[in-house]
Each structure stands twice: as structure tokens, then as C-alpha cells.
Design a protein around this motif. Structure first.
Motif, PDB file in Angstrom:
ATOM      1  N   SER A 165       0.811  -1.198  -0.278  1.00 44.85           N
ATOM      2  CA  SER A 165      -0.086  -0.102  -0.140  1.00 44.85           C
ATOM      3  C   SER A 165       0.929   1.368   0.155  1.00 44.85           C
ATOM      4  N   PRO A 166       0.720   1.989  -1.028  1.00 48.59           N
ATOM      5  CA  PRO A 166      -0.272   1.967  -2.155  1.00 48.59           C
ATOM      6  C   PRO A 166       0.182   0.829  -3.069  1.00 48.59           C
ATOM      7  N   GLY A 190       2.015 -15.224  14.810  1.00 51.25           N
ATOM      8  CA  GLY A 190       3.335 -15.477  14.602  1.00 51.25           C
ATOM      9  C   GLY A 190       3.950 -15.057  13.196  1.00 51.25           C
ATOM     10  N   VAL A 191       3.189 -14.419  12.485  1.00 49.89           N
ATOM     11  CA  VAL A 191       3.555 -14.193  11.315  1.00 49.89           C
ATOM     12  C   VAL A 191       4.354 -12.996  10.672  1.00 49.89           C
ATOM     13  N   LEU A 192       5.191 -13.068  10.179  1.00 51.80           N
ATOM     14  CA  LEU A 192       6.207 -11.817   9.789  1.00 51.80           C
ATOM     15  C   LEU A 192       5.608 -10.897   8.682  1.00 51.80           C
ATOM     16  N   VAL A 193       5.404  -9.774   8.851  1.00 44.57           N
ATOM     17  CA  VAL A 193       4.956  -8.821   7.882  1.00 44.57           C
ATOM     18  C   VAL A 193       5.748  -7.864   7.383  1.00 44.57           C
ATOM     19  N   PHE A 194       5.843  -7.936   5.995  1.00 42.59           N
ATOM     20  CA  PHE A 194       6.617  -7.058   5.306  1.00 42.59           C
ATOM     21  C   PHE A 194       5.780  -6.385   4.498  1.00 42.59           C
ATOM     22  N   SER A 195       5.802  -4.865   4.480  1.00 40.33           N
ATOM     23  CA  SER A 195       4.925  -3.954   3.721  1.00 40.33           C
ATOM     24  C   SER A 195       5.804  -3.214   2.856  1.00 40.33           C
ATOM     25  N   ASP A 196       5.337  -3.559   1.625  1.00 43.31           N
ATOM     26  CA  ASP A 196       6.147  -2.696   0.499  1.00 43.31           C
ATOM     27  C   ASP A 196       5.304  -1.361   0.339  1.00 43.31           C
ATOM     28  N   GLU A 197       6.167  -0.199   0.657  1.00 41.44           N
ATOM     29  CA  GLU A 197       5.426   0.991   0.856  1.00 41.44           C
ATOM     30  C   GLU A 197       6.407   2.019  -0.023  1.00 41.44           C
ATOM     31  N   CYS A 198       6.737   1.447  -1.233  1.00 38.49           N
ATOM     32  CA  CYS A 198       7.558   2.398  -1.992  1.00 38.49           C
ATOM     33  C   CYS A 198       6.752   3.376  -2.888  1.00 38.49           C
ATOM     34  N   TYR A 199       5.571   3.435  -2.850  1.00 37.41           N
ATOM     35  CA  TYR A 199       4.852   4.506  -3.553  1.00 37.41           C
ATOM     36  C   TYR A 199       4.224   5.439  -2.517  1.00 37.41           C
ATOM     37  N   LEU A 200       4.615   5.394  -1.318  1.00 42.05           N
ATOM     38  CA  LEU A 200       3.930   6.070  -0.214  1.00 42.05           C
ATOM     39  C   LEU A 200       3.979   7.466  -0.269  1.00 42.05           C
ATOM     40  N   GLU A 201       5.080   8.061  -0.779  1.00 43.76           N
ATOM     41  CA  GLU A 201       4.916   9.557  -1.052  1.00 43.76           C
ATOM     42  C   GLU A 201       4.294  10.064  -2.171  1.00 43.76           C
ATOM     43  N   LEU A 202       3.745   9.166  -2.764  1.00 43.76           N
ATOM     44  CA  LEU A 202       2.805   9.246  -4.241  1.00 43.76           C
ATOM     45  C   LEU A 202       1.303   9.384  -3.932  1.00 43.76           C
ATOM     46  N   GLY A 203       0.735   9.779  -2.893  1.00 44.32           N
ATOM     47  CA  GLY A 203      -0.568   9.678  -2.735  1.00 44.32           C
ATOM     48  C   GLY A 203      -1.307  11.028  -3.354  1.00 44.32           C
ATOM     49  N   TRP A 204      -2.476  10.557  -4.150  1.00 44.19           N
ATOM     50  CA  TRP A 204      -2.980  11.549  -4.751  1.00 44.19           C
ATOM     51  C   TRP A 204      -4.676  11.784  -4.233  1.00 44.19           C
ATOM     52  N   GLU A 205      -5.330  10.923  -3.947  1.00 39.64           N
ATOM     53  CA  GLU A 205      -6.823  10.767  -3.720  1.00 39.64           C
ATOM     54  C   GLU A 205      -6.733  10.284  -2.206  1.00 39.64           C
ATOM     55  N   ALA A 206      -5.803  10.036  -1.560  1.00 39.95           N
ATOM     56  CA  ALA A 206      -5.671   9.372  -0.334  1.00 39.95           C
ATOM     57  C   ALA A 206      -4.306   9.630   0.355  1.00 39.95           C
ATOM     58  N   GLU A 207      -4.275   9.496   1.621  1.00 45.36           N
ATOM     59  CA  GLU A 207      -2.899   9.795   2.384  1.00 45.36           C
ATOM     60  C   GLU A 207      -2.576   8.383   2.958  1.00 45.36           C
ATOM     61  N   PRO A 208      -1.389   7.883   2.043  1.00 40.51           N
ATOM     62  CA  PRO A 208      -1.111   6.442   2.558  1.00 40.51           C
ATOM     63  C   PRO A 208      -0.423   6.584   3.830  1.00 40.51           C
ATOM     64  N   VAL A 209      -0.464   5.453   4.574  1.00 41.17           N
ATOM     65  CA  VAL A 209       0.097   5.436   6.019  1.00 41.17           C
ATOM     66  C   VAL A 209       0.972   4.054   6.100  1.00 41.17           C
TER      67      VAL A 209
END
Length: 373
Positions: A165-166, A190-209
Motif C-alpha cells: 500500500s499503495p 506469529g506471521v512476519l509482515v513485510f510492507s512494500d511502501e515504495c509509493y508512499l510519497e505518491l498519494g493523490w486521492e488518499a494519504e498512505p500510512v
């Protein structure tokens, strides 16, 4: 022993080559909107930093310089809202695709004794960047696609969960509440979460968190790692500059493995990354370029009968004319416009195309002319 490549799907972009050839035959040239590769100049502040570090005859370290770690910590606190970070919570990597592809191997994931069944499982969105699945297959683990929410999955054997996300390709932004619930569910099982946030600074109609925001992770980095890249926000795809932020125990293990593999970001690229993360002005300037291109293409696509879904963020428009995606690709190629078929990203995208707005202003203008002619 069968070759490693036998575990992998056909490289999707090879299938697009005939359409690229058709588009290139247009009398006014091809408009390539298929790959989200930057075309605008590398910011001057970054180029100067790269040149200034050119005399770097010694080996760099896998962990990176103290200045680089300071820069990643500072940016993560400023931009992601992360709290309580230290140098042990960050790790530079040689581009995010390398990380995505080899992460399951580096984490020690494996398949069952008789093949994939019964082994470790890796989950990722059903509509997704293909490299999540590739990474699972390289490790011999079982790839598992989920629909709306990973919390619908059976957690048995699930070792790694990818969030995006995005999203690439849809541009969908996950709400804070969904991220918080998913992180809590993953920790419970006990599941490891990796969050791919490479587009986080490119929000247009929503503010990615970010998953590292205290409202999502509760102020703890346990079991979560965010993946970030400078390819899009700073036009540094050619530099292969990316980094991880999060659970220090996981990053310490990855650091040990990556030391043995010699996975070092070149010293001049480390210096360039420090400069890029310390300068917000070039990011704002690039956003303005992309915003104008996005608006022009969005208007043109709608005028020519497309429906746009999601696309709240990222560098793509997720578009459909309610027909098979390859029909759309073929028709646009005959107009000299190349787009990516949605089924590159999973069967759920078979009636969509992904339209990148990373071409130059002139080429985007030409695409608009052709779409609306």
C-alpha cells in the motif's frame, strides 16, 4: 537436479514485445506507458553527492555508513511518523526488487519434503507485483494469494505476509484501520509482515500510512518491516537505492546473511541516498510533474471510454473498458501507445490495463492526443 528457472513463471514482459513492436511502428513514434521507469532528471543535489563520493576505492559495508543510517532514521521519523528508531532498526538494500525476490531465501523459508505442500507459505495480494510470488518460488516455499484481507487466510504454516500500500498495479491505499487489524492478526499468529511502501510519497486521492505509524503498530516494531525505495520519489531507479525499517531482530538476521552474500550498496550510492533523503524540495517538484501527467491521462482515458478504478496513489492508472486486457493492449498499440496488461499482476486483472504516467510531458501529451482523436 532441475534448473532453478523451472520453478518460475514465464517472465511476463517478454509477452509484451510484439505489441511494443507494433506501437513503435506508429509514424509519430511509440508512447511507452507500460513500465513505471522514471524519465525525469536525477536531482542535482543527489548527483553532486554521488560525484563527491566517487573516489571510494574500499569496500562499502552491508549495513551502510553511520550517515546513511542517520538519514534513514531521520526520514522514517519525519515522513512515516515512526518512533523509537535506532541504527539497528534500519538496513540499506540493493534496490527493492532484489530484496523482494530473495527475502524468503534469506529468511530460511523452504518447501515441504515432497515439494511445496507442507512447507512454509508466503502470502501476497491476488493483484500484485509478480516478484512476491517469484520470491516464494525461489525459496521453494508455497505462494498463497489473498483477496481483500489476509486475515481470511489459514495461518497454518504462514511465515511471511506481504502488504502493498499503495498498491502496484491498482494504486489502492489500505486504510489505517485495515493495516492495524492486519498487524494485530499477524502478531497473534506469529506471521512476519513485510510492507512494500515504495509509493508512499505518491498519494493523490488518499494519504498512505506506513505500518510503522504508531496508530498502526502501537509504537512497537515487533514482527513488522517496511520496505522503501528511492526509485520513484527521487528518480533513482538506476541507482538501486532502497532500505528496510522495522523489527531489529529480523534486520539483524538479514544483515548476517547479506554480509555473507556481499550484498553491499555502493559507497557513492550510499552518499547519494543521504542527500536524497535530506531534501524534500525535489520530491515536491517531482510530485507536481506526476500530478499534471496523471490528470491529463485520466481525463483522456475517461473520454475514450475507460473506467478508472482505485488509483488513489502510485504512478499508475488502473483502467478498463470491460474487455479482455490483451484486446485493449492490442488496440492501443495500433495507436502507438503501449500499456501493461492487467493479467501480468494476476488473473484478477485480466480485464484491466495498467497505464503509467512516467513518460515525459511531450510523450504524455502525444498519448492524450491519440486517445482523444
Amino acid at each position: 537436479m532441475p534448473p532453478l528457472s523451472s520453478r518460475l513463471p514465464v517472465f511476463p514482459w517478454d509477452r509484451l514485445e510484439p505489441y511494443k513492436k507494433t506501437a513503435a511502428e506508429h509514424p509519430d513514434g511509440i508512447v511507452d506507458l507500460s513500465v513505471g521507469t522514471p524519465v525525469d532528471p536525477v536531482p542535482g543535489v543527489v548527483r553532486r553527492a554521488l560525484a563527491g563520493a566517487a573516489d571510494s576505492p574500499g569496500y562499502p559495508t552491508v549495513w551502510g555508513t553511520a550517515e546513511l543510517r542517520d538519514a534513514i532514521v531521520g526520514w522514517s521519523e519525519r515522513r512515516l511518523g515512526a518512533r523509537g528508531l535506532a541504527h539497528t532498526h534500519v538496513l540499506p538494500v540493493v534496490g527493492s526488487k532484489e530484496l523482494v525476490a530473495w527475502l524468503p531465501v534469506q529468511l530460511g523459508l523452504k518447501g515441504g519434503a515432497g515439494g511445496e505442500a507442507g512447507g512454509d507459505r508466503v502470502a501476497y495480494p491476488r493483484l500484485a507485483y509478480p516478484t512476491y510470488e517469484v520470491g516464494a518460488r525461489l525459496a521453494g516455499a508455497e505462494p498463497v494469494a489473498y483477496d481483500e484481507s489476509p486475515r481470511e487466510l489459514d495461518p497454518e504454516g504462514l511465515r511471511l505476509l506481504w502488504l502493498n500500500s499503495p498498491s502496484n498495479p491498482t494504486g489502492r491505499v489500505l486504510p489505517k484501520e485495515e493495516l492495524r487489524a492486519t498487524v494485530a492478526w499477524a502478531r497473534e499468529h506469529g506471521v512476519l509482515v513485510f510492507s512494500d511502501e515504495c509509493y508512499l510519497e505518491l498519494g493523490w486521492e488518499a494519504e498512505p500510512v506506513s505500518v510503522l505509524h504508531p496508530d498502526v503498530c502501537g509504537g512497537s516494531h515487533e514482527g513488522i518491516v517496511a520496505v522503501h525505495s528511492l526509485s520513484k520519489r527521487s528518480n533513482l531507479a538506476g541507482y538501486r537505492a532502497a532500505f528496510l525499517v522495522g523489527d531489529e531482530a529480523i534486520l539483524e538476521e538479514l544483515l548476517r546473511v547479506r554480509k555473507h552474500g556481499g550484498m553491499m550498496v555502493p559507497a557513492p550510492v550510499q552518499a547519494a541516498t543521504v542527500a536524497a533523503l535530506g531534501d524534500d524540495a525535489h520530491v515536491a517538484e517531482q510530485r507536481e510533474r506526476y500530478a499534471a501527467r496523471r490528470a491529463a491521462l485520466r481525463t483522456a482515458l475517461r473520454a475514450s471510454g475507460f473506467r478508472i478504478e482505485h488509483s488513489e496513489a502510485s504512478l499508475y492508472l488502473w483502467a478498463t473498458r470491460d474487455e479482455p486486457c490483451w484486446d485493449t493492449v492490442g488496440e492501443l498499440a495500433r495507436r502507438g501507445v503501449l500499456v501493461a496488461p492487467g493479467d501480468f499482476y494476476g488473473s484478477a486483472g485480466e480485464r484491466f490495463v495498467r497505464v503509467a504516467f512516467t513518460a515525459t510531458d511531450e510523450r504524455v501529451g502525444e498519448a492524450v492526443r491519440r486517445l482523444t482523436a
